[in-house]
Design a protein around this motif. Structure first.
Motif, PDB file in Angstrom:
ATOM      1  N   GLN A  88      65.154  52.711  34.968  1.00  0.00           N
ATOM      2  CA  GLN A  88      64.060  53.539  35.456  1.00  0.00           C
ATOM      3  C   GLN A  88      63.135  54.060  34.358  1.00  0.00           C
ATOM      4  N   ASN A  89      61.877  54.088  34.696  1.00  0.00           N
ATOM      5  CA  ASN A  89      60.861  54.776  33.905  1.00  0.00           C
ATOM      6  C   ASN A  89      60.510  56.035  34.690  1.00  0.00           C
ATOM      7  N   PRO A  90      60.576  57.211  34.140  1.00  0.00           N
ATOM      8  CA  PRO A  90      60.679  57.587  32.737  1.00  0.00           C
ATOM      9  C   PRO A  90      62.072  57.994  32.257  1.00  0.00           C
TER      10      PRO A  90
ATOM     11  N   SER B 183      61.613  46.610  44.896  1.00  0.00           N
ATOM     12  CA  SER B 183      62.608  46.857  43.860  1.00  0.00           C
ATOM     13  C   SER B 183      61.998  46.513  42.504  1.00  0.00           C
ATOM     14  N   ASP B 184      61.607  47.559  41.782  1.00  0.00           N
ATOM     15  CA  ASP B 184      60.936  47.376  40.495  1.00  0.00           C
ATOM     16  C   ASP B 184      61.994  47.194  39.411  1.00  0.00           C
ATOM     17  N   GLU B 185      62.133  45.948  38.962  1.00  0.00           N
ATOM     18  CA  GLU B 185      63.190  45.600  38.006  1.00  0.00           C
ATOM     19  C   GLU B 185      62.594  45.122  36.685  1.00  0.00           C
ATOM     20  N   ILE B 186      61.442  45.713  36.326  1.00  0.00           N
ATOM     21  CA  ILE B 186      60.725  45.252  35.138  1.00  0.00           C
ATOM     22  C   ILE B 186      61.558  45.438  33.857  1.00  0.00           C
ATOM     23  N   TYR B 187      62.540  46.374  33.899  1.00  0.00           N
ATOM     24  CA  TYR B 187      63.414  46.582  32.727  1.00  0.00           C
ATOM     25  C   TYR B 187      64.789  45.929  32.908  1.00  0.00           C
ATOM     26  N   SER B 188      64.866  44.909  33.762  1.00  0.00           N
ATOM     27  CA  SER B 188      66.175  44.338  34.121  1.00  0.00           C
ATOM     28  C   SER B 188      66.971  43.834  32.926  1.00  0.00           C
TER      29      SER B 188
ATOM     30  N   GLY C 138      58.856  59.373  38.508  1.00  0.00           N
ATOM     31  CA  GLY C 138      58.815  57.918  38.549  1.00  0.00           C
ATOM     32  C   GLY C 138      57.505  57.394  37.993  1.00  0.00           C
ATOM     33  N   PHE C 139      57.410  56.094  37.923  1.00  0.00           N
ATOM     34  CA  PHE C 139      56.200  55.439  37.424  1.00  0.00           C
ATOM     35  C   PHE C 139      55.011  55.927  38.274  1.00  0.00           C
ATOM     36  N   PRO C 140      54.007  56.548  37.644  1.00  0.00           N
ATOM     37  CA  PRO C 140      52.973  57.252  38.420  1.00  0.00           C
ATOM     38  C   PRO C 140      52.138  56.352  39.328  1.00  0.00           C
ATOM     39  N   ILE C 141      52.154  55.064  39.050  1.00  0.00           N
ATOM     40  CA  ILE C 141      51.337  54.138  39.847  1.00  0.00           C
ATOM     41  C   ILE C 141      51.844  54.061  41.295  1.00  0.00           C
ATOM     42  N   TYR C 142      53.136  54.310  41.508  1.00  0.00           N
ATOM     43  CA  TYR C 142      53.638  54.271  42.890  1.00  0.00           C
ATOM     44  C   TYR C 142      52.887  55.294  43.743  1.00  0.00           C
ATOM     45  N   GLU C 143      52.945  56.552  43.295  1.00  0.00           N
ATOM     46  CA  GLU C 143      52.346  57.629  44.094  1.00  0.00           C
ATOM     47  C   GLU C 143      50.836  57.417  44.236  1.00  0.00           C
TER      48      GLU C 143
ATOM     49  N   PRO D  61      49.031  38.967  37.175  1.00  0.00           N
ATOM     50  CA  PRO D  61      48.801  39.441  35.790  1.00  0.00           C
ATOM     51  C   PRO D  61      49.497  40.772  35.498  1.00  0.00           C
ATOM     52  N   GLY D  62      50.803  40.738  35.259  1.00  0.00           N
ATOM     53  CA  GLY D  62      51.579  41.945  34.956  1.00  0.00           C
ATOM     54  C   GLY D  62      52.440  42.341  36.146  1.00  0.00           C
ATOM     55  N   GLY D  63      53.305  43.329  35.898  1.00  0.00           N
ATOM     56  CA  GLY D  63      54.125  43.822  37.008  1.00  0.00           C
ATOM     57  C   GLY D  63      53.305  44.679  37.964  1.00  0.00           C
ATOM     58  N   LYS D  64      52.332  45.385  37.410  1.00  0.00           N
ATOM     59  CA  LYS D  64      51.558  46.345  38.200  1.00  0.00           C
ATOM     60  C   LYS D  64      50.924  45.754  39.462  1.00  0.00           C
ATOM     61  N   PRO D  65      50.308  44.559  39.388  1.00  0.00           N
ATOM     62  CA  PRO D  65      49.680  44.043  40.606  1.00  0.00           C
ATOM     63  C   PRO D  65      50.656  43.873  41.774  1.00  0.00           C
TER      64      PRO D  65
ATOM     65  N   TRP E 154      49.704  39.973  27.273  1.00  0.00           N
ATOM     66  CA  TRP E 154      49.443  38.654  27.859  1.00  0.00           C
ATOM     67  C   TRP E 154      49.112  38.787  29.346  1.00  0.00           C
ATOM     68  N   ARG E 155      49.607  39.858  29.953  1.00  0.00           N
ATOM     69  CA  ARG E 155      49.450  40.153  31.370  1.00  0.00           C
ATOM     70  C   ARG E 155      50.070  39.087  32.270  1.00  0.00           C
ATOM     71  N   MET E 156      51.365  39.266  32.499  1.00  0.00           N
ATOM     72  CA  MET E 156      52.037  38.335  33.414  1.00  0.00           C
ATOM     73  C   MET E 156      53.304  38.987  33.973  1.00  0.00           C
TER      74      MET E 156
ATOM     75  N   LEU F  76      62.360  51.360  44.812  1.00  0.00           N
ATOM     76  CA  LEU F  76      63.479  51.630  43.910  1.00  0.00           C
ATOM     77  C   LEU F  76      63.102  51.105  42.534  1.00  0.00           C
ATOM     78  N   ASN F  77      63.621  51.750  41.499  1.00  0.00           N
ATOM     79  CA  ASN F  77      63.307  51.323  40.132  1.00  0.00           C
ATOM     80  C   ASN F  77      64.538  51.531  39.259  1.00  0.00           C
ATOM     81  N   SER F  78      65.115  50.407  38.823  1.00  0.00           N
ATOM     82  CA  SER F  78      66.285  50.482  37.945  1.00  0.00           C
ATOM     83  C   SER F  78      66.306  49.253  37.050  1.00  0.00           C
TER      84      SER F  78
ATOM     85  N   PHE G 115      57.253  39.808  32.317  1.00  0.00           N
ATOM     86  CA  PHE G 115      57.402  39.369  30.932  1.00  0.00           C
ATOM     87  C   PHE G 115      57.082  40.475  29.920  1.00  0.00           C
ATOM     88  N   SER G 116      56.369  41.529  30.399  1.00  0.00           N
ATOM     89  CA  SER G 116      55.849  42.543  29.471  1.00  0.00           C
ATOM     90  C   SER G 116      56.932  43.158  28.609  1.00  0.00           C
ATOM     91  N   LYS G 117      58.000  43.615  29.248  1.00  0.00           N
ATOM     92  CA  LYS G 117      59.017  44.373  28.518  1.00  0.00           C
ATOM     93  C   LYS G 117      60.082  43.432  27.949  1.00  0.00           C
ATOM     94  N   THR G 118      60.517  42.469  28.746  1.00  0.00           N
ATOM     95  CA  THR G 118      61.609  41.577  28.322  1.00  0.00           C
ATOM     96  C   THR G 118      61.227  40.760  27.095  1.00  0.00           C
TER      97      THR G 118
END
Ligand SMILES: Cc1ncc(COP(=O)(O)O)c(C=O)c1O
Length: 396
Positions: free
Chosen positions: A181-183, A209-214, A131-136, A105-109, A250-252, A177-179, A241-244
């Motif tokens: 990148q947020n923020p 490899s966090d590619e949520i903004y691919s 970086g995305f604060p959830i990593y730390e 349900p989302g990229g976060k999980p 919807w959480r996926m 890695l995140n590209s 699916f959140s950003k694209t």
């Protein structure tokens, strides 16, 4: 009447290690200000302001009517996993099978589960900062040691690969890695990934490899470390699916990883969510296999707004802003204002109703910056520029 007993809350120790995402806190504060009658321009939260494309919404409604309202397999519906496997095989130039895909349900999980599954006390995890604060937050929560790699403005918010190499030790279990990148909106190129891969060499280190903004890239093409020969087995690719597809609510999302790890991540799904909502997944099949023109339209719109907003910020006293190559964020340097990030973000929200985030909420190396999301109309973005400009004229 009995006197009410006050029960003290005994929290587990580990909760003290869990961080948060400031965007949601600022959103709450901004909403409270709105309720008190203040006009707020929301540039704080990282979600597209567009509605989910109609073909996807229709697929979701049809799925509900057709009875996709029950539990499904923990790893995701087979047809969706297959669609994702084909999509990732094509876009990353690798061969992915459906048993390497876990829908969540989302990229976060995927961040949560990957860190829980791979990092333990004493392990080190290298992650981008800012970086995305959830990593730390999650690295701390798992009891592992967060090792920040500094993103550098002069490198267009890439990082120095030699510096990353110097951070690798025998305890390094995972590199995040995140590209795009947020923020910062920074994008790593193909050569960057090959350099990073060379620095990792043949060590048994996994890469998240966090590619949520691919799909939100304005210049050049998206590249994944998964495409580097020898790295597919060591990569957990996160996308969703959140950003694209403007589907945040919807959480996926999904992870792509070697099948033996996928089985463990699936077990974490069984223990937490059971499965991602079934009708959401049916809509996800339409998102991937259906018409993609809305993705291109949204990207073009974000690009136009980015251009206007960055140009506007660069005209404001004390602000200087690089042109981000991806995502929908701009990350101006505000050191010349003489203000620290958090007080400046607070002042802009409280005094002129522009909600943005302090760069420091993305880690220590984010101090000296603000993050604005351009997921708002051009009219509102222009108004935000006017308000920030007026504030700086009055206060600097
Ligand atoms: C870098 C990054 N990764 C993951 C996510 C999580 O996305 P989702 O809403 O699909 O959980 C976000 C959302 O802001 C993000 O910016």
């Amino acid at each position: 009447m009995d006197k009410a007993i006050q029960y003290e809350l005994h929290l587990a120790q580990r909760m003290s290690r869990l961080g948060t995402e400031t965007a949601f806190e600022v959103l709450n504060k901004a909403r409270a200000l709105e309720r008190s009658g203040k006009n707020i321009i929301h540039l704080e939260i990282g979600e597209p302001d567009f509605d989910t494309p109609a073909n996807i919404v229709e697929a979701g409604i049809d799925a509900l009517r057709e009875g996709w309202t029950h539990y499904g397999p923990s790893a995701g519906l087979p047809e969706l996993r297959q669609a994702i496997a084909e999509d990732v095989s094509r876009s990353r130039g690798v061969k992915v099978a459906s048993d390497e895909v876990v829908v969540v349900p989302g990229g976060k999980p995927i961040i949560f589960f990957t860190i829980l599954a791979l990092a333990e006390a004493g392990d080190e995890v290298i992650y981008p900062n800012p970086g995305f604060p959830i990593y730390e937050s999650m690295i701390h929560y798992a009891g592992a040691r967060p090792v920040p790699i500094r993103l550098r403005e002069e490198k267009d918010f890439g990082f120095d690969v030699d510096e990353m190499a110097s951070l690798i030790t025998d305890r390094t279990r995972l590199i995040i890695l995140n590209s795009p990148q947020n923020p910062t909106g920074g994008v790593l190129g193909k050569q960057d990934f090959h350099d990073i891969a060379a620095a990792i060499g043949d060590r048994n280190i996994m890469v998240l490899s966090d590619e949520i903004y691919s799909r939100l890239i304005f210049e050049g093409e998206h590249y994944s470390i998964m495409s580097v020969p020898g790295f597919q087995e060591r990569t957990i690719l996160l996308d969703g699916f959140s950003k694209t597809y403007a589907m945040t609510g919807w959480r996926m999302g999904y992870g792509v990883m070697r099948p033996d790890l996928a089985a463990h991540i699936t077990r974490l799904m069984t223990n937490s969510n059971s499965c991602t909502a079934s009708f959401t997944q049916v809509a996800g099949i339409e998102a991937i296999r259906g018409d993609q023109s809305s993705v291109d339209r949204m990207r073009a719109e974000f690009q136009g707004r980015r251009d206007v907003f960055v140009a506007g910020l660069n005209r404001i006293k004390g602000f200087s802003c690089r042109m981000p190559k991806g995502a929908f964020y701009v990350f101006p340097n505000i050191t010349k204002t003489g203000w620290k990030s958090k007080p400046l973000a607070d002042a802009l929200l409280e005094e002129v109703g522009v909600a943005g985030l302090s760069g420091a909420s993305f880690g220590e190396f984010g101090e000296g910056y603000l993050r604005f999301s351009v997921a708002n109309s051009l009219e509102n973005l222009n108004q935000a520029l006017d308000r920030i400009d007026a504030w700086t004229r009055k206060n600097l």
